[in-house]
Enzyme design. Structure first.
Site, PDB file in Angstrom:
ATOM      1  N   ASP A 101      10.569   5.377  -9.649  1.00  0.00           N
ATOM      2  CA  ASP A 101      10.237   5.946 -10.966  1.00  0.00           C
ATOM      3  C   ASP A 101      10.912   7.293 -11.193  1.00  0.00           C
ATOM      4  O   ASP A 101      11.295   7.628 -12.320  1.00  0.00           O
ATOM      5  CB  ASP A 101       8.722   6.125 -11.090  1.00  0.00           C
ATOM      6  CG  ASP A 101       8.009   4.823 -11.414  1.00  0.00           C
ATOM      7  OD1 ASP A 101       8.689   3.781 -11.523  1.00  0.00           O
ATOM      8  OD2 ASP A 101       6.769   4.843 -11.540  1.00  0.00           O
TER       9      ASP A 101
ATOM     10  N   LYS B 118      -0.234  -4.322  -3.340  1.00  0.00           N
ATOM     11  CA  LYS B 118      -1.571  -3.797  -3.010  1.00  0.00           C
ATOM     12  C   LYS B 118      -1.699  -2.399  -3.615  1.00  0.00           C
ATOM     13  O   LYS B 118      -1.193  -1.421  -3.068  1.00  0.00           O
ATOM     14  CB  LYS B 118      -1.802  -3.725  -1.498  1.00  0.00           C
ATOM     15  CG  LYS B 118      -3.178  -3.173  -1.126  1.00  0.00           C
ATOM     16  CD  LYS B 118      -3.348  -3.081   0.376  1.00  0.00           C
ATOM     17  CE  LYS B 118      -4.714  -2.497   0.729  1.00  0.00           C
ATOM     18  NZ  LYS B 118      -4.858  -1.074   0.353  1.00  0.00           N
TER      19      LYS B 118
ATOM     20  N   SER C  41       0.819  -1.214   0.000  1.00  0.00           N
ATOM     21  CA  SER C  41       0.000   0.000   0.000  1.00  0.00           C
ATOM     22  C   SER C  41       0.850   1.260   0.000  1.00  0.00           C
ATOM     23  O   SER C  41       1.589   1.516  -0.948  1.00  0.00           O
ATOM     24  CB  SER C  41      -0.955  -0.056   1.205  1.00  0.00           C
ATOM     25  OG  SER C  41      -1.877   0.990   1.188  1.00  0.00           O
TER      26      SER C  41
END
Length: 518
Positions: free
Chosen positions: A300, A314, A289
């Protein structure tokens, strides 16, 4: 002709959407009518009195369970526990307790800075009365509930001190207890700072920022953010954490859902603390999460190296909706995507097989840049943890020893004392090899083959089967650090156990060495 065709297509599409919505509304009304009819018939004709409150709640929870594990109904009684999960706060005395049926409430660990610690409650103390009412016939939940309450109110305990066995009366003033998500922060080695984060409750990012600044003042020029076993929490806190390391206005995560307000981008709104400090983020299969939002965004954006093993996967977002009578429902309202557009969700709960099973996408979660496998605990060690034998021994040690050094090491003689204590306890000490052999024997007997291989099996049993003490000695390398952590916690609270764990953490050591050498 073209405009006519477009108009017809648009009209057909709108009619189709409207018809589908009407069909869904009809089916919902039909289902509610059936449910009401069932309840009415039960009320009128069922042979015994029906507890409809209990039945309806059970039905609601069973209904939500068909969706995903994160969409849940929260009763009024559960509201305080839910507040603890989302804010890290509750009103009470601040202590970890354990209670067996017919026994008193045993203090396992007072929280650092809590009323329990301030008023002298210690590990091994046993509460026998709360506000003049004996606790023996209560459940652990009932006793815990009576210990909690509004900050500023008093609760009176009659307890037996663990070390002296004296019975004393103690009045404790409850406070707002905050369980910090930052378990530990310090200099790992040289100029490498280390922060262990266990959750994402409200205001975590503020505390993280203060901790980061202190580490920089202490000489940290690199930082390890340890998100292993961090199951996540509030998404806004993950965004705020990332904002400490990237320029203001940077895209951190985006979300998509059925309702328009869920289709949005989330960007940093605060000025960063440091956009150049090298970062290493540790993750494992239990990082989920908000942890994955943090790791995925920093990965990224090229701001961090991710190390460890692939995270849980998740990628679902939950929102809390108020329900009647002070109840709530936490429901999945969208999916989140990292800055590059990745959705880390590994399990598609909308497509269940007929047997109820689900497929898991092997590419779900956050894949580490540096893969370093952790050391899974053996079966006997997991059993020791499950039955809290390590914690129980730590209390016995605490009761016999007035003090210890923070840099505590268990001696060989003391480990043998632990072996004697643990071997006398009720836990499953079978190794994986023993359980596999037991399964093979059951299968052989079921297929009437046991007698054919009896001699070989019995010879193998003699080699594989070990008594509890032998297993505990064979697994000393992985059990001893856990015993040391439990003992240190009893004297210096949970924060002090982390440095003990770090000195044995080979996964972290290997990850840091590879990261630094890049």
């Amino acid at each position: 002709m073209l405009w006519t065709a477009l108009a017809v297509a648009t009209l057909c599409a709108s009619v189709s959407v409207e018809t589908k919505a009407q069909s869904q509304d009809f089916k919902l009304g039909q289902s509610l009518e059936v449910e009401y009819a069932v309840l009415r018939e039960l009320a009128q004709a069922y042979v015994d009195t029906v507890n409809f409150d209990k039945m309806v709640i059970a039905g609601v929870r069973a209904m939500l369970a068909t969706l995903d594990p994160y969409t849940v109904y929260i009763s009024e009684d559960e509201g305080e526990d839910f507040e603890l999960l989302t804010t890290g706060n509750y009103g009470g005395v601040g202590a970890l307790i354990r209670k067996a049926p017919g026994e008193g409430v045993r203090i396992i660990e007072p929280y650092e800075g809590s009323p329990a610690a301030k008023y002298g409650l210690e590990p091994g103390d046993t509460i026998i009365e709360i506000d003049g009412i004996p606790v023996y016939e209560e459940t652990s939940e009932q006793s815990s509930g009576r210990m909690k309450g509004q900050p500023g109110t008093e609760v009176k305990f009659k307890l037996i001190k663990g070390r002296t066995k004296d019975t004393v009366d103690v009045t404790v003033v409850r406070e707002r207890i905050h369980v910090s998500d930052i378990t530990y922060a310090g200099i790992y080695k040289d100029d490498i700072g280390y922060i262990q984060l266990t959750g994402y409750t409200a205001k975590m990012a503020e505390e993280f920022k203060e901790t980061l600044l202190r580490l920089k003042e202490a000489g940290a020029k690199r930082l390890v953010i340890d998100l292993r076993d961090n199951g996540g929490g509030v998404m806004d806190e993950a965004i705020s954490l990332v904002s400490l390391f990237v320029p203001k206005g940077t895209l951190v995560v985006s979300s998509k859902g059925r309702v328009p307000e869920m289709n949005r981008e989330y960007r940093t709104t605060e000025s960063p603390v440091d956009t150049l400090m090298p970062l290493l983020v540790m993750v494992n299969g239990n990082s989920a999460s908000a942890s994955e939002i943090t790791a995925g965004a920093l990965q990224d954006l090229g701001r961090a190296t991710i190390a460890g093993t692939r995270s849980f996967g998740k990628g679902l977002i939950q929102s809390v909706r108020p329900m009647p009578y002070n109840t709530q429902m936490k429901l999945t309202t969208g999916k989140y995507y990292t800055p590059s557009g990745r959705c880390v969700q590994a399990i598609d709960y909308s497509n269940r097989h007929e047997d109820g099973t689900l497929d898991k996408d092997a590419n779900g979660g956050i894949a580490p840049d540096i893969t370093v496998e952790g050391h899974p605990y053996s079966r006997p060690t997991v059993s020791l943890i499950y039955y809290d034998i390590l914690g129980s021994y730590a209390i016995e040690y605490y009761l016999k020893h007035e003090t210890i050094d923070r840099d505590f090491h268990l001696t060989d003689a003391e480990y043998e004392d632990f072996v004697a204590y643990a071997a006398a306890q009720d836990f499953d000490a079978r190794t994986a090899a023993q359980t596999a052999l037991d399964q093979m024997i059951r299968a052989a007997k079921a297929e009437d083959l046991y007698e054919n291989y009896k001699e070989e099996i019995e010879a193998l049993q003699k080699k594989v089967n070990m008594d509890k003490a032998a297993v505990l000695r064979a697994k000393k390398a992985e059990i001893l650090p856990l015993v040391e952590q439990e003992i240190v916690t009893r004297y210096y609270f949970n924060r002090a156990s982390v440095p003990v764990a770090l000195r044995y953490d080979e996964q972290l050591r290997e990850a840091v060495d590879k990261w630094v050498s890049q």
